[in-house]
Design an enzyme around this catalytic site. Structure first.
Site, short mmCIF file in Angstrom:
data_model
loop_
_atom_site.label_atom_id
_atom_site.label_comp_id
_atom_site.label_asym_id
_atom_site.label_seq_id
_atom_site.Cartn_x
_atom_site.Cartn_y
_atom_site.Cartn_z
N GLY A 48 0.77 -1.25 0.00
CA GLY A 48 0.00 0.00 0.00
C GLY A 48 0.80 1.29 0.00
O GLY A 48 0.34 2.29 -0.54
N GLU A 103 4.03 4.05 5.93
CA GLU A 103 2.78 3.28 5.81
C GLU A 103 1.74 4.06 4.99
O GLU A 103 1.80 5.29 4.92
CB GLU A 103 2.20 3.03 7.21
CG GLU A 103 2.43 1.63 7.75
CD GLU A 103 1.55 0.55 7.09
OE1 GLU A 103 1.20 0.68 5.90
OE2 GLU A 103 1.24 -0.43 7.78
N ASP A 107 -4.26 1.94 11.28
CA ASP A 107 -5.63 1.65 11.71
C ASP A 107 -5.60 1.23 13.18
O ASP A 107 -5.55 2.10 14.06
CB ASP A 107 -6.16 0.57 10.77
CG ASP A 107 -7.63 0.25 10.95
OD1 ASP A 107 -8.44 1.17 10.96
OD2 ASP A 107 -7.97 -0.93 11.08
N ASP A 164 -5.98 -0.34 -1.29
CA ASP A 164 -6.71 -1.25 -2.19
C ASP A 164 -8.07 -1.66 -1.66
O ASP A 164 -8.38 -1.51 -0.48
CB ASP A 164 -5.89 -2.51 -2.41
CG ASP A 164 -5.87 -3.41 -1.17
OD1 ASP A 164 -5.64 -2.88 -0.07
OD2 ASP A 164 -6.12 -4.62 -1.30
N ARG A 170 -5.57 0.46 -6.31
CA ARG A 170 -4.42 1.15 -5.72
C ARG A 170 -3.95 2.30 -6.61
O ARG A 170 -3.31 3.24 -6.14
CB ARG A 170 -3.24 0.18 -5.56
CG ARG A 170 -3.45 -0.91 -4.54
CD ARG A 170 -2.12 -1.61 -4.26
NE ARG A 170 -2.27 -2.89 -3.61
CZ ARG A 170 -2.42 -3.07 -2.30
NH1 ARG A 170 -2.44 -2.02 -1.51
NH2 ARG A 170 -2.54 -4.27 -1.78
P1 5GP Z 1 -3.30 -1.92 11.31
O1 5GP Z 1 -2.23 -2.93 11.52
O2 5GP Z 1 -2.90 -0.52 11.70
O3 5GP Z 1 -4.59 -2.32 11.98
O4 5GP Z 1 -3.70 -1.96 9.79
C1 5GP Z 1 -2.97 -1.36 8.82
C2 5GP Z 1 -3.35 -1.94 7.48
O5 5GP Z 1 -4.77 -2.19 7.37
C3 5GP Z 1 -3.05 -0.95 6.37
O6 5GP Z 1 -1.71 -1.04 5.94
C4 5GP Z 1 -4.06 -1.36 5.31
O7 5GP Z 1 -3.55 -2.41 4.54
C5 5GP Z 1 -5.25 -1.87 6.10
N1 5GP Z 1 -6.32 -0.85 6.23
C6 5GP Z 1 -6.79 -0.29 7.35
N2 5GP Z 1 -7.77 0.60 7.11
C7 5GP Z 1 -7.93 0.61 5.76
C8 5GP Z 1 -8.80 1.34 4.86
O8 5GP Z 1 -9.63 2.18 5.23
N3 5GP Z 1 -8.65 1.07 3.53
C9 5GP Z 1 -7.76 0.17 3.04
N4 5GP Z 1 -7.72 0.00 1.73
N5 5GP Z 1 -6.93 -0.53 3.86
C10 5GP Z 1 -7.02 -0.31 5.20
#
Ligand code: 5GP
Length: 180
Positions: A48, A103, A107, A164, A170
């Protein structure tokens, strides 16, 4: 306003390419100020972050730096702690380096939480995080709060500019939000 339909979901343009460029430049300015006397190693998290990273690195001013790439996927096993699987492992020595993880979006912060621990275990001097988007309401790991943020976003799902939907979209030049 531009819209995209993907797999039954309707998305509306939220950040235009011009707005994204301003956000990226503001992040680049902060990093340039903080790292002008250092030689940071940017660790770009695939897939991403490749679009954001390409723009961010070219927007830096007077920062002598290196860049490398990793690809991870987080999975939940039998224990309650998420584990990170390295699909493309770290290919560069991070010992004694100032690392900046790049990144697309933070999230829950699980990915960053684990990556920071990985960098620490491999002897990085410092590890900071630059992300295009940050969902503060979803953050579950305090140490994963990113130092450099393009823009905060609420809890909705977003696509485009590297982000994505099931592998697709993307390449959109703007960031789109899902509409219920
Ligand atoms: P974390 O480990 O912080 O929970 O998640 C990070 C990953 O979740 C990001 O690199 C991405 O791949 C995915 N992600 C979280 N929220 C979104 C979103 O709103 N849209 C997309 N496309 N991916 C997300």
């Amino acid at each position: 306003m531009r819209t995209i339909d993907e797999q039954g979901y309707h998305f509306e343009e939220w950040l235009t390419p011009e707005q994204i460029a301003k956000d990226v430049q503001q992040v680049a300015n902060q990093i340039s100020a903080d790292y002008k006397d250092k030689e940071p190693l940017f660790v770009v998290v695939l897939n991403g972050a490749f679009v954001f990273a390409a723009d961010l690195l070219r927007a830096l001013k007077d920062v002598r730096c290196e860049v490398t790439f990793i690809r991870v996927s987080s999975y939940w096993g039998l224990s309650s702690t998420g584990k990170l699987e390295f699909i493309v492992p770290l290919q560069q020595v991070v010992e004694n380096r100032d690392v900046i993880i790049v990144e697309d979006i933070v999230d829950t912060g699980l990915t960053i939480h684990q990556l920071k621990a990985h960098m620490r275990a491999h002897g990085a001097t410092s590890t900071r995080v630059a992300t295009m988007l940050f969902k503060p309401a979803k953050l579950e790991y305090n140490d994963a709060k990113p130092e450099y943020v393009g823009r905060e976003v609420s809890e909705e799902f977003v696509i485009g500019y590297g982000l994505d939907f099931d592998g697709f979209q993307r390449n959109l030049d703007a960031i789109y939000k899902v509409k219920q």
